[in-house]
Design a protein around this motif. Structure first.
Motif, PDB file in Angstrom:
ATOM      1  N   MET A   1      41.309 -22.787 103.442  1.00 62.84           N
ATOM      2  CA  MET A   1      40.974 -24.289 103.099  1.00 62.84           C
ATOM      3  C   MET A   1      41.411 -24.779 101.923  1.00 62.84           C
ATOM      4  N   THR A   2      41.898 -26.174 102.034  1.00 58.94           N
ATOM      5  CA  THR A   2      42.568 -26.956 101.165  1.00 58.94           C
ATOM      6  C   THR A   2      41.939 -27.021  99.956  1.00 58.94           C
ATOM      7  N   SER A   3      42.229 -26.517  98.759  1.00 59.08           N
ATOM      8  CA  SER A   3      41.561 -26.772  97.413  1.00 59.08           C
ATOM      9  C   SER A   3      42.058 -27.875  96.642  1.00 59.08           C
ATOM     10  N   ILE A   4      41.157 -28.845  96.247  1.00 61.98           N
ATOM     11  CA  ILE A   4      41.658 -29.870  95.158  1.00 61.98           C
ATOM     12  C   ILE A   4      40.891 -29.668  94.155  1.00 61.98           C
ATOM     13  N   LEU A   5      41.669 -30.092  93.042  1.00 65.54           N
ATOM     14  CA  LEU A   5      41.039 -29.955  91.519  1.00 65.54           C
ATOM     15  C   LEU A   5      41.040 -31.589  91.100  1.00 65.54           C
ATOM     16  N   LEU A   6      39.715 -32.004  90.981  1.00 64.69           N
ATOM     17  CA  LEU A   6      39.525 -33.469  90.535  1.00 64.69           C
ATOM     18  C   LEU A   6      39.088 -33.424  89.022  1.00 64.69           C
ATOM     19  N   VAL A   7      40.074 -34.148  88.391  1.00 70.05           N
ATOM     20  CA  VAL A   7      39.736 -34.424  86.804  1.00 70.05           C
ATOM     21  C   VAL A   7      39.311 -35.655  86.463  1.00 70.05           C
ATOM     22  N   ASP A   8      38.021 -36.047  86.257  1.00 76.36           N
ATOM     23  CA  ASP A   8      37.685 -37.204  85.851  1.00 76.36           C
ATOM     24  C   ASP A   8      36.224 -37.076  85.394  1.00 76.36           C
ATOM     25  N   ASP A   9      35.996 -37.646  84.303  1.00 78.28           N
ATOM     26  CA  ASP A   9      34.670 -37.891  83.502  1.00 78.28           C
ATOM     27  C   ASP A   9      33.940 -38.817  83.969  1.00 78.28           C
ATOM     28  N   ASP A  10      34.039 -39.546  84.901  1.00 76.72           N
ATOM     29  CA  ASP A  10      33.135 -40.351  85.429  1.00 76.72           C
ATOM     30  C   ASP A  10      32.375 -40.006  86.365  1.00 76.72           C
ATOM     31  N   THR A  11      31.242 -39.859  86.144  1.00 77.01           N
ATOM     32  CA  THR A  11      30.225 -39.232  87.311  1.00 77.01           C
ATOM     33  C   THR A  11      30.009 -40.204  88.412  1.00 77.01           C
ATOM     34  N   GLN A  12      29.978 -41.552  88.296  1.00 75.32           N
ATOM     35  CA  GLN A  12      29.976 -42.382  89.609  1.00 75.32           C
ATOM     36  C   GLN A  12      31.309 -42.306  90.484  1.00 75.32           C
ATOM     37  N   ILE A  13      32.488 -42.029  89.787  1.00 72.94           N
ATOM     38  CA  ILE A  13      33.766 -41.751  90.630  1.00 72.94           C
ATOM     39  C   ILE A  13      33.513 -40.374  91.343  1.00 72.94           C
ATOM     40  N   VAL A  14      32.961 -39.297  90.553  1.00 72.33           N
ATOM     41  CA  VAL A  14      33.112 -38.332  90.900  1.00 72.33           C
ATOM     42  C   VAL A  14      31.850 -38.070  92.271  1.00 72.33           C
ATOM     43  N   ARG A  15      30.896 -38.715  92.061  1.00 66.42           N
ATOM     44  CA  ARG A  15      30.014 -38.819  93.125  1.00 66.42           C
ATOM     45  C   ARG A  15      30.198 -39.399  94.318  1.00 66.42           C
ATOM     46  N   ALA A  16      31.272 -40.405  94.361  1.00 70.85           N
ATOM     47  CA  ALA A  16      31.880 -40.970  95.282  1.00 70.85           C
ATOM     48  C   ALA A  16      32.864 -40.157  96.003  1.00 70.85           C
ATOM     49  N   ILE A  17      33.709 -39.809  95.434  1.00 70.91           N
ATOM     50  CA  ILE A  17      34.972 -39.122  95.816  1.00 70.91           C
ATOM     51  C   ILE A  17      34.572 -37.632  96.419  1.00 70.91           C
ATOM     52  N   VAL A  18      33.874 -36.672  95.738  1.00 71.72           N
ATOM     53  CA  VAL A  18      33.699 -35.244  96.325  1.00 71.72           C
ATOM     54  C   VAL A  18      33.044 -35.481  97.848  1.00 71.72           C
ATOM     55  N   PRO A  19      32.192 -36.172  98.148  1.00 71.63           N
ATOM     56  CA  PRO A  19      31.606 -36.074  99.491  1.00 71.63           C
ATOM     57  C   PRO A  19      32.563 -36.461 100.486  1.00 71.63           C
ATOM     58  N   SER A  44      44.216 -20.742  88.687  1.00 65.17           N
ATOM     59  CA  SER A  44      44.183 -20.761  90.074  1.00 65.17           C
ATOM     60  C   SER A  44      45.380 -21.659  90.520  1.00 65.17           C
ATOM     61  N   GLU A  45      45.836 -21.683  91.925  1.00 68.17           N
ATOM     62  CA  GLU A  45      46.694 -22.280  92.627  1.00 68.17           C
ATOM     63  C   GLU A  45      45.801 -23.303  93.234  1.00 68.17           C
ATOM     64  N   TRP A  46      46.295 -24.544  93.202  1.00 63.64           N
ATOM     65  CA  TRP A  46      45.671 -25.649  93.937  1.00 63.64           C
ATOM     66  C   TRP A  46      46.779 -26.328  95.146  1.00 63.64           C
ATOM     67  N   ASP A  47      46.015 -26.916  95.916  1.00 67.58           N
ATOM     68  CA  ASP A  47      46.841 -27.830  96.807  1.00 67.58           C
ATOM     69  C   ASP A  47      47.333 -29.012  96.460  1.00 67.58           C
ATOM     70  N   ALA A  48      46.303 -29.826  95.555  1.00 71.39           N
ATOM     71  CA  ALA A  48      46.717 -30.989  95.274  1.00 71.39           C
ATOM     72  C   ALA A  48      45.614 -30.974  94.075  1.00 71.39           C
ATOM     73  N   LEU A  49      46.050 -32.202  92.965  1.00 67.97           N
ATOM     74  CA  LEU A  49      45.092 -32.580  92.021  1.00 67.97           C
ATOM     75  C   LEU A  49      44.707 -33.870  91.873  1.00 67.97           C
ATOM     76  N   ILE A  50      43.831 -34.457  91.590  1.00 63.55           N
ATOM     77  CA  ILE A  50      43.446 -35.753  91.398  1.00 63.55           C
ATOM     78  C   ILE A  50      43.095 -36.036  89.823  1.00 63.55           C
ATOM     79  N   VAL A  51      43.861 -36.636  89.244  1.00 64.42           N
ATOM     80  CA  VAL A  51      43.770 -36.690  87.920  1.00 64.42           C
ATOM     81  C   VAL A  51      43.604 -38.267  87.339  1.00 64.42           C
ATOM     82  N   ASP A  52      42.557 -38.533  86.512  1.00 63.02           N
ATOM     83  CA  ASP A  52      42.259 -39.629  85.775  1.00 63.02           C
ATOM     84  C   ASP A  52      43.168 -39.853  84.542  1.00 63.02           C
TER      85      ASP A  52
END
Length: 118
Positions: A1-19, A44-52
């Motif tokens: 499965m493709t693994s993404i690391l999301l780096v953001d401290d904005d809970t609204q953004i996280v709640r919108a992006i993750v689902p 860990s190895e990640w397939d992609a990162l999303i970084v704020d």
């Protein structure tokens, strides 16, 4: 499965992006600061990162610089900073794609689909 690391401290953004990413079949881990992101990159190895770029403890570009010392992993930058200089600076350190906040989650999914292998 493709693994993404999301780096953001904005809970609204996280709640919108993750689902939206999970519906697209991606596994997402969230971290809210740069140091934890660096630790995750080292662990860990990640397939992609999303970084704020605006993290509470450091600039997101520092996370990308650290990643680039070891990996060529695609990085999508999401940022409220809209200046051309900031976009150029992010791309210079290794950002693969830049999305300005607010953005549509389908645009993020589309950006990732272009960057990830099929």
């Amino acid at each position: 499965m493709t693994s993404i690391l999301l780096v953001d401290d904005d809970t609204q953004i996280v709640r919108a992006i993750v689902p939206a990413l999970q519906v697209s079949g991606l596994t997402v881990k969230v971290t809210t600061n740069g140091q934890d992101a660096i630790n995750q990159v080292d662990a860990s190895e990640w397939d992609a990162l999303i970084v704020d770029l605006g993290l509470p403890d450091m600039d997101g570009k520092s996370v990308i610089r650290h990643l680039r010392t070891k990996f060529t992993t695609p990085v999508v930058v999401i940022s409220a900073q809209h200046s051309a200089a900031e976009v150029d600076a992010a791309k210079l350190v290794g950002a693969s794609c830049f999305l300005h906040k607010p953005f549509r989650t389908p645009d993020l999914v589309q950006c990732l689909s272009r960057l990830l292998p099929n």
